[in-house]
Design an enzyme around this catalytic site. Structure first.
Site, PDB file in Angstrom:
ATOM      1  N   LYS A  50      20.082  -3.750 -20.731  1.00 31.18           N
ATOM      2  CA  LYS A  50      18.648  -3.587 -20.454  1.00 31.18           C
ATOM      3  C   LYS A  50      17.805  -4.786 -20.897  1.00 31.18           C
ATOM      4  O   LYS A  50      18.127  -5.454 -21.866  1.00 31.18           O
ATOM      5  CB  LYS A  50      18.120  -2.337 -21.195  1.00 31.18           C
ATOM      6  CG  LYS A  50      18.847  -1.061 -20.897  1.00 31.18           C
ATOM      7  CD  LYS A  50      18.557  -0.533 -19.516  1.00 31.18           C
ATOM      8  CE  LYS A  50      17.132  -0.100 -19.354  1.00 31.18           C
ATOM      9  NZ  LYS A  50      16.669   0.898 -20.312  1.00 31.18           N
ATOM     10  N   THR A  71       0.899  -1.147   0.000  1.00 32.72           N
ATOM     11  CA  THR A  71       0.000   0.000   0.000  1.00 32.72           C
ATOM     12  C   THR A  71       0.939   1.198   0.000  1.00 32.72           C
ATOM     13  O   THR A  71       1.997   1.160   0.627  1.00 32.72           O
ATOM     14  CB  THR A  71      -0.924   0.052   1.237  1.00 32.72           C
ATOM     15  OG1 THR A  71      -0.108   0.075   2.411  1.00 32.72           O
ATOM     16  CG2 THR A  71      -1.850  -1.154   1.284  1.00 32.72           C
ATOM     17  N   HIS A  72       0.580   2.231  -0.731  1.00 30.62           N
ATOM     18  CA  HIS A  72       1.446   3.413  -0.846  1.00 30.62           C
ATOM     19  C   HIS A  72       2.849   3.036  -1.332  1.00 30.62           C
ATOM     20  O   HIS A  72       3.822   3.666  -0.957  1.00 30.62           O
ATOM     21  CB  HIS A  72       1.572   4.145   0.487  1.00 30.62           C
ATOM     22  CG  HIS A  72       0.276   4.405   1.174  1.00 30.62           C
ATOM     23  ND1 HIS A  72      -0.457   5.541   0.945  1.00 30.62           N
ATOM     24  CD2 HIS A  72      -0.451   3.676   2.064  1.00 30.62           C
ATOM     25  CE1 HIS A  72      -1.561   5.507   1.692  1.00 30.62           C
ATOM     26  NE2 HIS A  72      -1.577   4.389   2.371  1.00 30.62           N
ATOM     27  N   GLU A 116       4.601  -1.893 -20.968  1.00 31.29           N
ATOM     28  CA  GLU A 116       4.543  -0.431 -21.064  1.00 31.29           C
ATOM     29  C   GLU A 116       3.592   0.007 -22.173  1.00 31.29           C
ATOM     30  O   GLU A 116       2.813   0.951 -22.016  1.00 31.29           O
ATOM     31  CB  GLU A 116       5.945   0.131 -21.337  1.00 31.29           C
ATOM     32  CG  GLU A 116       6.931  -0.114 -20.204  1.00 31.29           C
ATOM     33  CD  GLU A 116       8.368   0.156 -20.662  1.00 31.29           C
ATOM     34  OE1 GLU A 116       8.768   1.319 -20.679  1.00 31.29           O
ATOM     35  OE2 GLU A 116       9.069  -0.825 -21.022  1.00 31.29           O
ATOM     36  N   SER A 157      17.946  -2.438 -25.487  1.00 29.55           N
ATOM     37  CA  SER A 157      18.131  -1.030 -25.784  1.00 29.55           C
ATOM     38  C   SER A 157      19.090  -0.895 -26.960  1.00 29.55           C
ATOM     39  O   SER A 157      20.003  -1.700 -27.135  1.00 29.55           O
ATOM     40  CB  SER A 157      18.727  -0.329 -24.564  1.00 29.55           C
ATOM     41  OG  SER A 157      19.438   0.830 -24.948  1.00 29.55           O
TER      42      SER A 157
END
Lengths: 482, 482, 482, 482
Positions: free
Chosen positions: D284, D156-157, D291, D278
């Site tokens: 990467k 949470t948060h 996304e 990448s």
């Protein structure tokens, strides 16, 4: 008298009580009381100028307006008796200044009057936003100065990409906010025109001296077309758009800070006084404020949608749909101002707990580009260098070792360009100092950009300060009564 | 070779075919081929400048790029082989210029390259929009000149309010569009910066001469922060916002014209070649184009929402979400450009079938404000005058007579200020000529505003024309090969 | 005590005062006081059931809650002392019931508690919306019954298309609103689940009897996954979507009525008590309410966008962004409820001033389809018939005559199918009676649809009435204290 | 013939070429060719039923339609010759079946025809979405079964809150998607009505057997009001709303997975074939697909806004604005279908690299709630227990030790309730097994919810399968020709 509607033309019936409540806007536009009084003060000076009212009448009316202002601020006026702020000011003026008050609406309509009120509000609000944004920029520059020498990984696709200075990271937002600031200035300029003289929609039937009115109300230009003046709220949409873009950038900053505040990233520490805990999980330290700002960015961008949809396909000129514009405006303004202000305070209370640049640690695989650049500098083509380093990184991951720990012989298996100086080339300090383009993260570039930033903010603060003289002032107008 | 991915670093597996299709953007970003080639041309000149490639290599590469351009334009390249436009240009260049092509990506990343492409596209597109908008303004001024002497009622709340000149009505939209034009200019300025040198996100590791690159690509400034450069798409949102505001104003113009084209209003006649009929109702003459534009305003404002939502809470720096920005941009650009262009043509083919100002007819109750102004000029306060005329209008409606037909005695029952000159005061011609404030509908004000408008458009056209020199040109870059 | 935060776990510092103000939600969620008290009452009965509190403690606590409720309703509680409604109820309960109040939060978190409050509010609000919509439908059916025998042209492209009964026109909106009503019912069902037992996010650590809690709070189901329960606000988005669709249909109804209220159309008369006048133009009779509703449709659809954007890309589970959901919800609910209610009243006060069906007038060119249908019935193909009538309409327009006035010989020049019965075939009455498909405008179809509508509303009202038993009641819970 | 417009009534002039291009929709609505042909086939069977065409004519026309279908699918038809799909089918039918084709439009209009096409498309598309969503649910249940015994912290948060089973985490999304699935079913029901018989807007002038038509086209109901039928696109908005809610939930799932895929979290491993690298940073491993889906959620919610804004304030009945609805619909459908499908594949290729529940490790501070619950079970009030544990956590953090490492004596300083069994109470396994409410994360609850889920999906799959019989089939209609 309070039941008398100023628009009571050929309409006989008293409004239905539910209808009256539904059409009333006083609960919202009461916020514009000072703007309405100020606009009215200038207008009556204008009426005196063209002989509609006499000198003594002007005096009486200005004194009356002063009393109305004082009564409102002393909480002595029951707003709910009136349908809108214009009726309130007109009827209270009648009460405080007598029958001459009935002349105030000569050659003016609520259709141009509300635009006066809104434009004054907007200019004030834009100036306020400017000052808050400039303070935020100062806080950013302060932090950028303070955190020189600290580095963190820059991310793409939420994957560590390349090491950058914390200052460089902060300057990224400095740039984003500068664009927002320019937009605020542009919007100020574009909404700086006198709407008076437009009256209901066709222009005033009285020979108003609009240059005088513009001067009194500190408007730079005189509006050019009465139908446009009463039908357009482009300025509100532009304003809410400014708010949206500010909030959008804040939402991204907040997202990063929320992630950096997670136990897994642990890049930052937010002072306790800007966090909250959980009612059931005592270990939590929640970045509520940042989450709220991120949430409010949704509110403000939805407000933009409201403002745009409100005007989609709306016929000319004024339609009551436009009455709803103030809710949109006030909400967007409030959420945005509060967010900028509190974000600045949170920012001032954030510490970065990341690597020192000169700690001589290697920056993990984020030095991979530098490794490839190393090969390029030795003579390899970039595309090949990229492939070679890619294979080496894969080898490292599979064997759980870091780039700096691979023996030179092993490296040479991949490319004969490798030599002794490789390890030095991929040290954190080198990875950073090598990015020396103007926009790069090298210490020099960053320092230059910080000092450029300081200069820019100084100049923009001056420009913002100059705008104060373009906000009208009731007390100044009062002094014209003699 | 086409199956080779330029990003193939440590990733072993070939992409899943569905995944490859899903992540590919070539179907969209192929539109940017010219921008990508131009940006690449400038970049290799820059690489030569810092010694990464030699003079002969530059020559070879520029010739290669020329061949790639020609192959694309001759339809000889199968776009679908590539995942995006950058890969296409890079691999085709390898094919056409040989191994030296592998150096092109040195110190550059797709993260800054796409920004180059987009900014060039944007500047071109903004210039195109500017020219279309300036033509629309010219068409408006032409019509305003042509329709001098015609009047129609201005509406508030879709109720006849006051008579205005058709020219005044048209100038209302002239003003709205002028604001849109200024916004286009502002957006051009704000997106005129060189992104090269940012590389992946931390800055280029090579000492690029960014001033040279900016000069070659006609960018006014050099971008200030690499992380900002690769993470921001503010320019796209700004652009779509410009489109939204233009479409919003067009939607209102269309709404009016659609209503004026109804049998009930019958104010305008749209040439048959810009209308369509019904497949089942032969009497119809439908203003499809205007309706479509109004509909497209919803598409474009939804695009704005897409652009904004795309970035809400997005962490730094580059994320693949941003790949979707081009769909948004291209759709908004296409719908807007087409709409401005066709609207201008429709406007040129609209005739107004309304009252001549000097026809001596009374303008119905739309002269009521003038009737009230008459009383004010005689000495009544405005608020009282408003009430008196209100009662008289009510009397007229109940007795089905017009204001000009009430006998003077009857009028005097309502106010002793009435006298013989009343009828003249409410003639259409007087109602119009009396609105002589700068923004009013009097012939004089309107004439002045038309000629001011002509001057303004002339000047703005010149400014727009000057922007051409800030658009880069591939052929010009080609000439640098020697 | 009021300064004590219930979440004060490991956090030491007092919150910064600006931060405290910024994170406080009491100004908004105070509206949920009754839902919070009711949810708490049921929860403590549940705690007694599993032995966390004793019988006497339950009694004390229920009495305490009663006192808190009474204190709030008597205006004796200063809301601003608390950060949110949960803290308020908990601390006031401590004050009114003593130390046992500290047990109330056992196995519960604000994360599931707020969902209880919101779901109760939603169910109440959906029921209220249902009743308002059912009343609106009744008003529509009343008007449809009353206006039988009146006809107006149906429009496509804002052009007169074909004549229809006013009742048919009204039933069009009846159908639209029926869809909205079904959506309200669906949303009620989908949000009818007990969130308690979810606690912070992983589920309660106490063996709560969730079936009992569901029964006490009148929830139909027990929520299935604790993480979903605390992370989802789908119900709020669904609710605001319902509001949006209602407002969208209202906006179209209003648009039509605003146009029909124009002097040019003059199809309707709105009672004076539901119109307003102009402050400067005494002849105006403005349909403000309808315009405001049209405007509010923009507000509500923007609220939907706010709700959606709020959750875009939000990680699991609870984040403080979600605190903003209540502003969105309450605003959308308020604007929508008010709009339905006032619109119903306006509708009841609208008269149609249009043609009587049997007046024997020809319906202008709106009978053109019927003219084509006439030819088809005589043997012509539809496509040819359409072309023939098209040419005749053109002839009529050019010669300024109506279809019924063309001599038979002239008609025969266009088609030999024309004969004596043509004029009768295009009378208004025939044009209407010929549309006898189930969905057509013939008197019979319309009558059938009215009586079907009456039956449907009766049934739906009963269903809505039954939902009352699914709304929890605090006083009923209080009675469990013995 | 291709230049002949089917709507050519009284309109003389050929359309301006730019206008023709602008108003043409063929580039978009060509996707509806099969629906248009199917709807036409049923319609001519209906025309035969009421005697407008003869048996032999029906045969000819059905054969003609078959040829048109074949010609289209063989790529032999130049779509660009036609303005829309209806004209294409009508004129190609004339070409393939001769003059009798001119009868096909009898009593039908493009206004009801397009609704037929859209509703058929929608029903097909909803069924497709349902099947994709059901597959996604199956994949989730598979993974939930597979990952039993693994735990990760629930957040949470963006702060670790409490440990949960990976299966529990996955079931959270199972629940969210179930709501989306129900919405798809509801939307299918609400858009399952026959629009034919509405014609242009007033109803068909021919006694069509709408029950027969509904049967032929597999519509459950017959539309009730002609004006509603041609003016409403609620079904499109509802559909895009379904898409939006699906994408919203996917965007949250993606956000989590993107974060869990970061090096810092490292909770999951996505198979290489679903990642990209990448172009400049070889280390990467980017979760592009996730996304992109997150980005597409912005596209789809913007599409919803487009659909809503399109209808805001639109007068009845049909307006050409509505022509744009198909762009919105097709885009939203495409993005959503692709996203569900690819997401399911990615999910199948994700491994969780987290703690085994029985590994006997303590779950860090995420056991704090359990520690407080421990004290409550011993007799402490929850609010006090919360404060005590809060202080202890603070002590741990300051002294860099974990909860399980504090000596009992130290604990007793904070509360006398602590005893030997404390350490066992906060073991990961206990933290999880203690959450035994129906919606909690205990193994038992989770197992039960998995098997419930399996049953639910089985049943829903059957229901979805049954919907196939409510999709019309052209070949089946063809068989009616004899």
């Amino acid at each position: 008298m309070e039941k008398e509607r100023i628009w009571k033309g050929r309409i006989d019936a008293d409004p239905d009580s539910l209808a009256a409540k539904f059409t009333s806007s006083i609960i919202i536009d009461r916020q514009l009381y000072m703007q309405d009084i100020t606009g009215t003060a200038a207008y009556i000076i204008g009426l005196k100028d063209i002989g509609i009212i006499s000198g003594p009448e002007l005096k009486k009316l200005l004194r009356g307006l002063e009393k109305v202002r004082n009564a409102i601020e002393a909480g002595k006026i029951d707003f709910n008796k009136y349908e809108d702020i214009h009726s309130l000011v007109e009827y209270e003026l009648l009460a405080h200044a007598g029958d001459v008050g009935a002349k105030v609406h000569t050659g003016r309509s609520r259709n141009d009057q509300i635009v006066v009120d809104e434009l004054i509000f907007l200019k004030e609000s834009l100036l306020k936003a400017l000052n808050l944004m400039l303070k935020l920029e100062e806080a950013l520059l302060d932090k950028a100065l303070k955190f020189q020498g600290l580095a963190l990984p820059a991310y793409t696709h939420m994957q560590q990409a390349q090491p950058v200075l914390v200052s460089h990271y902060l300057l990224c937002f400095f740039e984003k906010f500068i664009r927002n600031i320019y937009k605020l200035f542009d919007t100020f300029e574009s909404c700086d025109y006198l709407p008076l003289g437009a009256a209901a929609c066709a222009g005033s039937g009285y020979g108003l001296n609009t240059d005088l009115l513009a001067r009194l109300l500190k408007f730079k230009r005189v509006g050019a077309n009465s139908m446009d003046i009463v039908s357009s709220r482009d300025y509100i949409i532009d304003y809410v758009y400014c708010c949206t873009m500010i909030m959008l950038n804040l939402s991204r900053f907040c997202e990063d800070m929320i992630i950096y505040n997670s136990g897994e990233f642990s890049y930052i520490n937010i002072d306790d006084s800007f966090c909250t805990g959980s009612s059931i999980m005592p270990q939590k330290k929640n970045p509520d404020i940042l989450e709220l700002i991120r949430g409010k960015s949704a509110l403000v961008s939805g407000s933009l949608m409201q403002a745009i949809t409100l005007f989609k396909g709306l016929p000319l000129t004024y339609n009551s749909d436009m009455q709803e514009d103030k809710k949109i405006l006030f909400n967007a303004a409030l959420e945005t101002m509060q967010s900028i202000e509190i974000f600045t305070k949170v920012l001032e209370n954030i510490e970065f707990k990341v690597l020192r640049v000169n700690e001589d640690k290697a920056p993990g695989f984020t030095c991979a580009t530098d490794a490839a650049d190393y090969l390029v500098r030795k003579g390899e083509s970039f595309r090949n260098a990229h492939h070679i380093i890619g294979r080496i990184v894969k080898y490292c991951i599979e064997n759980e070792i870091s780039l700096e720990d691979i023996p030179l012989e092993k490296l040479k298996e991949h490319s004969s360009f490798f030599s002794d100086d490789f390890k030095d080339a991929i040290r954190l300090e080198k990875c950073i100092s090598s990015k020396k383009t103007v926009c790069g993260t090298s210490e020099k570039s960053v320092e230059k950009n910080i000092s450029r930033g300081i200069g820019k903010i100084k100049k923009l603060s001056q420009t913002a300060n100059d705008l104060k003289s373009r906000i009208p002032d009731f007390d100044e107008l009062l002094s014209k009564k003699n």
